[in-house]
Design an enzyme around this catalytic site. Sequence first.
Site, short mmCIF file in Angstrom:
data_model
loop_
_atom_site.label_atom_id
_atom_site.label_comp_id
_atom_site.label_asym_id
_atom_site.label_seq_id
_atom_site.Cartn_x
_atom_site.Cartn_y
_atom_site.Cartn_z
N SER A 125 0.83 -1.21 0.00
CA SER A 125 0.00 0.00 0.00
C SER A 125 0.86 1.25 0.00
O SER A 125 1.98 1.27 0.54
CB SER A 125 -0.86 -0.03 1.27
N TYR A 149 -1.91 -1.70 10.76
CA TYR A 149 -2.15 -2.19 9.39
C TYR A 149 -0.95 -1.84 8.49
O TYR A 149 -0.38 -2.69 7.82
CB TYR A 149 -3.44 -1.58 8.81
N LYS A 153 2.23 -4.14 6.50
CA LYS A 153 2.65 -4.08 5.08
C LYS A 153 4.17 -3.93 4.99
O LYS A 153 4.83 -4.61 4.21
CB LYS A 153 1.95 -2.91 4.35
P1 NAD Z 1 -10.79 -7.33 0.73
O1 NAD Z 1 -11.02 -7.33 2.20
O2 NAD Z 1 -11.93 -7.07 -0.16
O3 NAD Z 1 -10.11 -8.72 0.30
C1 NAD Z 1 -9.25 -9.44 1.13
C2 NAD Z 1 -9.73 -10.89 1.13
O4 NAD Z 1 -8.85 -11.65 1.96
C3 NAD Z 1 -11.14 -11.05 1.70
O5 NAD Z 1 -11.92 -11.79 0.78
C4 NAD Z 1 -10.93 -11.82 3.00
O6 NAD Z 1 -12.01 -12.67 3.29
C5 NAD Z 1 -9.63 -12.56 2.72
N1 NAD Z 1 -8.83 -12.91 3.90
C6 NAD Z 1 -8.42 -12.10 4.90
N2 NAD Z 1 -7.67 -12.79 5.78
C7 NAD Z 1 -7.61 -14.07 5.34
C8 NAD Z 1 -6.99 -15.24 5.82
N3 NAD Z 1 -6.30 -15.27 6.96
N4 NAD Z 1 -7.13 -16.39 5.11
C9 NAD Z 1 -7.84 -16.40 3.96
N5 NAD Z 1 -8.45 -15.31 3.45
C10 NAD Z 1 -8.34 -14.16 4.14
O7 NAD Z 1 -9.61 -6.30 0.47
P2 NAD Z 1 -9.09 -5.67 -0.91
O8 NAD Z 1 -9.49 -4.26 -0.95
O9 NAD Z 1 -9.45 -6.56 -2.04
O10 NAD Z 1 -7.53 -5.70 -0.64
C11 NAD Z 1 -6.71 -6.78 -1.06
C12 NAD Z 1 -5.29 -6.54 -0.55
O11 NAD Z 1 -4.83 -5.29 -1.04
C13 NAD Z 1 -5.17 -6.48 0.97
O12 NAD Z 1 -3.97 -7.08 1.34
C14 NAD Z 1 -5.10 -4.98 1.24
O13 NAD Z 1 -4.39 -4.69 2.42
C15 NAD Z 1 -4.35 -4.49 0.01
N6 NAD Z 1 -4.62 -3.07 -0.27
C16 NAD Z 1 -5.92 -2.67 -0.46
C17 NAD Z 1 -6.18 -1.34 -0.71
C18 NAD Z 1 -7.59 -0.85 -0.90
O14 NAD Z 1 -7.80 0.36 -0.82
N7 NAD Z 1 -8.57 -1.68 -1.16
C19 NAD Z 1 -5.12 -0.41 -0.77
C20 NAD Z 1 -3.82 -0.86 -0.58
C21 NAD Z 1 -3.58 -2.21 -0.34
C1 UD1 Z 2 -6.95 4.79 3.27
C2 UD1 Z 2 -6.18 4.13 4.37
C3 UD1 Z 2 -4.73 3.91 3.93
C4 UD1 Z 2 -4.69 3.14 2.62
C5 UD1 Z 2 -5.47 3.93 1.58
C6 UD1 Z 2 -5.51 3.23 0.24
C7 UD1 Z 2 -7.30 4.98 6.36
C8 UD1 Z 2 -7.18 5.87 7.57
N1 UD1 Z 2 -6.25 4.98 5.54
O1 UD1 Z 2 -6.49 6.10 3.22
O2 UD1 Z 2 -4.03 3.18 4.91
O3 UD1 Z 2 -3.36 2.99 2.18
O4 UD1 Z 2 -6.82 4.09 2.04
O5 UD1 Z 2 -6.50 2.31 0.22
O6 UD1 Z 2 -8.28 4.28 6.16
N2 UD1 Z 2 -12.80 10.96 3.58
C9 UD1 Z 2 -13.84 11.79 3.97
N3 UD1 Z 2 -14.97 11.21 4.46
C10 UD1 Z 2 -15.11 9.85 4.58
C11 UD1 Z 2 -14.04 9.01 4.17
C12 UD1 Z 2 -12.89 9.62 3.69
O7 UD1 Z 2 -13.74 13.01 3.88
O8 UD1 Z 2 -16.15 9.39 5.06
C13 UD1 Z 2 -11.58 11.60 3.05
C14 UD1 Z 2 -10.34 11.26 3.84
O9 UD1 Z 2 -10.14 12.20 4.86
C15 UD1 Z 2 -9.27 11.33 2.76
C16 UD1 Z 2 -9.99 10.93 1.46
O10 UD1 Z 2 -11.37 11.09 1.75
O11 UD1 Z 2 -8.84 12.63 2.66
C17 UD1 Z 2 -9.72 9.51 1.05
O12 UD1 Z 2 -9.98 8.67 2.17
P1 UD1 Z 2 -9.85 7.08 2.09
O13 UD1 Z 2 -10.71 6.57 1.02
O14 UD1 Z 2 -10.08 6.56 3.48
O15 UD1 Z 2 -8.34 6.82 1.64
P2 UD1 Z 2 -6.96 7.26 2.33
O16 UD1 Z 2 -7.14 8.41 3.22
O17 UD1 Z 2 -5.98 7.45 1.24
#
Ligand code: NAD
Ligand code: UD1
Length: 346
Positions: A125, A149, A153
């Site tokens: 991330s 969290y 990472k």
């Molecule tokens: P998500 O929660 O939708 O998907 C994660 C999946 O992993 C889920 O289906 C959950 O059931 C499964 N899971 C969790 N722990 C498990 C375990 N111990 N064994 C088996 N399955 C397990 O999340 P996502 O948004 O699809 O994110 C996927 C990855 O990307 C995560 O590692 C997350 O940290 C990373 N990531 C996501 C974002 C984002 O904004 N969505 C941003 C940066 C990084």
């Molecule tokens: C989140 C995660 C970060 C992760 C990133 C990418 C948190 C605190 N941080 O941050 O670890 O790497 O997503 O997935 O969750 N906002 C509002 N109102 C809301 C929700 C969000 O104003 O109800 C604003 C936030 O203040 C921010 C922007 O929208 O400025 C984006 O927020 P969000 O979607 O949570 O992403 P990140 O802040 O980048």
Amino acid sequence: MDTVLVTGGTGYIGSHTCVELLNNGYHVLVLDNFSNSSFEPIKRVEKITGKKVKFYEGDLRNKELLRKIFKANNINAVIHFAGLKAVGESCAKPLEYYDNNLYGSIALFEIMNEFNTKKIIFSSSATVYGNNPLPYGEEMPYGIISNPYGRTKCMIEQILGDLSKSCSSWHTIILRYFNPIGAHQSGMIGEEPQGIPNNLMPYILKVAVGDFPELKVFGDDYETPDGTCIRDYIHVVDLAKGHIIALKSLLNSNNQGKNSEGINIYNLGTGKGYSVLELIKTFEKVSKIKIKYSITQRRDGDLPICFANVSKIERELGWKAKYNIEAMCEDSWRWIKNNPRGYKNV
Ligand code: NAD
Ligand code: UD1
């Protein structure tokens, strides 16, 4: 064709990546414990692609299950999405996060070692950059990270670095995602947060379908043009396609771009930032739905601006995000319009 194990493949990013993997001819195995998902996305992925996924329900920390999966299949590479991802929850339940994310990853790497499958793509991330200067580049040191969290990472990235240093047959690509939003153009799969969403787009969608009366904008007194925070939003389909490009390079064991630890790290973003108010306005324009909002205080730990330098992945792997912010909003809107209760309608 190669076989890929996708951990967390029923989740938001995992399900979109499964579509791209199947469309590119890979055999796809998914392991998920449904802690943040259900089986429904798999059915829809199969419907979209007309192809089958081999599914295992279970936990990453269950080494016996992992052994069974590796024994039964000739796995060429792993894409490791499984993990818990809510920043606030990680502060309240740090041990759960270290156990699930860190221990789960270690268990996976151990079994990969045992079966000599040493090619992995790991979901990291932008959060690891913390307070670095903008735009964030892959060569930067870790920044100050304020939550468990984000620390999981960094730790998993470091474990993968140590593994690569210990044995040259490990090939690792770390992808650092910026802010994934949007959904597959079919409107059949998308993001389904459990409970009250933490992130901006899922919250906008809840307001759009009338589940919540208004969005709270966390602060409008930042040093940005409109005072609200700026983020690098990326369409989840672009993100998923980035995994295919990375996988192709991994399977060819292309060592280009490895850092001193012997791993490849790439940002997945667009390189452009949009403010909270800009995202709301764009969503309103494409959906023709008014998003009621009010300004509240800043959220703890929020950075004013976050966007990627995306030149490395373009230069080395030829990947570039294709979809603009309008397309991201349109596709998010189509998903929620078709599935106002997410996957729970079925
Ligand atoms: P998500 O929660 O939708 O998907 C994660 C999946 O992993 C889920 O289906 C959950 O059931 C499964 N899971 C969790 N722990 C498990 C375990 N111990 N064994 C088996 N399955 C397990 O999340 P996502 O948004 O699809 O994110 C996927 C990855 O990307 C995560 O590692 C997350 O940290 C990373 N990531 C996501 C974002 C984002 O904004 N969505 C941003 C940066 C990084
Ligand atoms: C989140 C995660 C970060 C992760 C990133 C990418 C948190 C605190 N941080 O941050 O670890 O790497 O997503 O997935 O969750 N906002 C509002 N109102 C809301 C929700 C969000 O104003 O109800 C604003 C936030 O203040 C921010 C922007 O929208 O400025 C984006 O927020 P969000 O979607 O949570 O992403 P990140 O802040 O980048």
